[in-house]
Write a protein that holds these residues in place. Structure first.
Motif, PDB file in Angstrom:
ATOM      1  N   GLU A 108       1.070  -1.160  -0.315  1.00  0.00           N
ATOM      2  CA  GLU A 108       0.275  -0.392   0.071  1.00  0.00           C
ATOM      3  C   GLU A 108       0.381   1.089  -0.116  1.00  0.00           C
ATOM      4  O   GLU A 108      -0.206   2.301  -0.597  1.00  0.00           O
ATOM      5  CB  GLU A 108      -1.009  -0.246   1.605  1.00  0.00           C
ATOM      6  N   ASP A 112       0.541   4.235  -2.480  1.00  0.00           N
ATOM      7  CA  ASP A 112       0.592   5.570  -2.148  1.00  0.00           C
ATOM      8  C   ASP A 112       1.719   6.708  -3.101  1.00  0.00           C
ATOM      9  O   ASP A 112       1.635   7.709  -2.997  1.00  0.00           O
ATOM     10  CB  ASP A 112       0.816   5.982  -0.454  1.00  0.00           C
ATOM     11  N   ARG A 169      -8.356  -0.029  -3.550  1.00  0.00           N
ATOM     12  CA  ARG A 169      -7.142   0.980  -3.987  1.00  0.00           C
ATOM     13  C   ARG A 169      -8.359   1.196  -5.651  1.00  0.00           C
ATOM     14  O   ARG A 169      -8.243   0.252  -5.889  1.00  0.00           O
ATOM     15  CB  ARG A 169      -6.079   0.408  -4.558  1.00  0.00           C
TER      16      ARG A 169
END
Length: 409
Positions: A108, A112, A169
């Motif tokens: 993750e 990001d 996501r």
């Protein structure tokens, strides 16, 4: 940089000649900070793809692989004895020095980073993100044959966790687990990462089904309109290891759950008024019985990788228990349509890869749209250190001068 510039030239020429053809990239394996941190520094080639070709790319493409260090030994390529983990459970390996692990946050963090870099450079949302390969690399022997069903189970647990993370996501539009339809006859015909493998190769090239076919079958009902779901009352260590995806299809609520820890997890379901336990069912996927002594041992007698293909177990109460590393799919009847819609907006600070020292705190600035009035907000930071943190090290956070509590997950 040359790679990014080449991709840009190709993308522009293809767009002119074939408007429906797109170029994606950087299509890299191990694309996260760690050994390859330099790829994301100001002169790194993966960062260059975003900053030099991001406005013409059809998609950003990555390969996500967690590395295996339990089903690992002298027969593993590039073997280093000090890397072997004492447990096959990757959640436990978070605290025993596993450095190539995407299942719990690092994947993750990379996504990001990509979004933040793109927005800072191009001032508009990124192209779609595709994960054209992902899995658990290094279960030995890499090209098979695997000596027991436990290797397939280990592979499936990481694919499950990464899949569930990708589902959360919004920028990800396609994911492809590295699970071949059938092991290649010419390269790795006996490999385990396939629906059908050829254990008798090269003398006998007959394909035989692997446990991964029913692993795929477990997920066939996971489809629908997303429904908010959250946990309460978990300690930080537990919170790292629970995964939840809820979706509504027709008059049924599906809740996909995964407990990554080696220890069982019991919890109470708190359902919306439109959901009912009457007629609710659960299907389970977990390892049952003794674990093989190591990756070279056969599957022990009485052990199996359980993979339910239907919800035949009745959910009799709101109290649910998941075994260690168990995945469960709950089916709950719905009596009414959802009462409201929930919209989640993500905003990224343009500052990335900022150094952090005891004497020089780093500052990140968010510019939020005017008029936005969220019902709640979550602030997410990612920290990394090349050799890990120091015992007793603490990180202090503040927002607009107000001190915040920092969770260690």
């Amino acid at each position: 940089v040359k790679h990014a510039d080449f991709a840009r030239v190709v993308a522009l020429r293809l767009r002119a000649a074939h408007p429906d053809v797109r170029v994606s990239g950087p299509s890299s394996s191990w694309p996260y900070p760690g050994e390859n941190w330099k790829r994301w520094a100001s002169t790194g080639w993966e960062r260059a793809f975003i900053e030099r070709a991001g406005d013409v790319a059809g998609a950003y493409d990555f390969h996500f692989y967690t590395k295996e260090f339990w089903a690992y030994g002298p027969d593993s390529p590039g073997h280093r004895a000090e890397l072997r983990q004492p447990t096959p459970n990757l959640h436990a390996s978070l605290w025993t020095g596993h450095h190539q692990l995407l299942d719990f946050g690092k994947g993750e963090a990379l996504l990001d980073l990509v979004q933040s870099l793109h927005l800072a450079k191009w001032q508009r949302p990124s192209p779609p993100v595709i994960i054209s390969e992902f899995g658990r690399q290094g279960i030995t022997p890499q090209l098979g044959p695997w000596a027991n069903d436990y290797g397939y189970y280990l592979y499936g647990t990481t694919v499950t966790r990464l899949w569930m993370m990708f589902m959360d996501r919004p920028e990800i539009t396609l994911t492809v687990p590295f699970i071949l339809p059938v092991s290649d006859a010419g390269y790795g015909p006996r490999r385990g990462q396939a629906l059908y493998t050829r254990p008798g190769a090269p003398a006998d090239m007959t394909p035989q089904v692997t446990p991964l076919r029913d692993f795929y079958g477990f997920f066939r009902e996971v489809e629908g309109e997303r429904v908010p779901a959250s946990w309460a009352g978990l300690d930080p260590r537990q919170a790292v290891g629970v995964f939840t995806v809820a979706a509504r299809r027709g008059d049924t609520l599906f809740v996909l759950l995964h407990n990554a820890a080696a220890e069982p997890l019991a919890f109470d379901l708190k359902l919306p008024g439109s959901a009912s336990l009457a007629g609710a069912a659960v299907q389970r996927m977990r390892w049952e019985g003794p674990v093989p002594a190591d990756h070279r041992a056969p599957t022990p007698d009485g052990a199996r990788w359980r993979r339910d293909l239907a919800g035949t177990e009745t959910l009799a109460s709101s109290r649910v228990e998941l075994a260690g590393e168990e995945t469960a799919l709950l089916r709950l009847p719905l009596a009414a349509a959802p009462a409201r819609q929930v919209v989640v907006n993500r905003h990224y600070a343009p500052q990335v890869m900022r150094p952090l020292t005891d004497s020089a705190p780093s500052e990140f600035t968010f510019t939020l749209p005017s008029g936005e009035k969220p019902a709640g907000a979550e602030l997410v930071f990612t920290f990394a250190a090349s050799v890990g943190g120091r015992p007793g090290q603490q990180i202090a956070l503040s927002l607009n001068g107000v001190a915040l509590d920092a969770r260690p997950d």
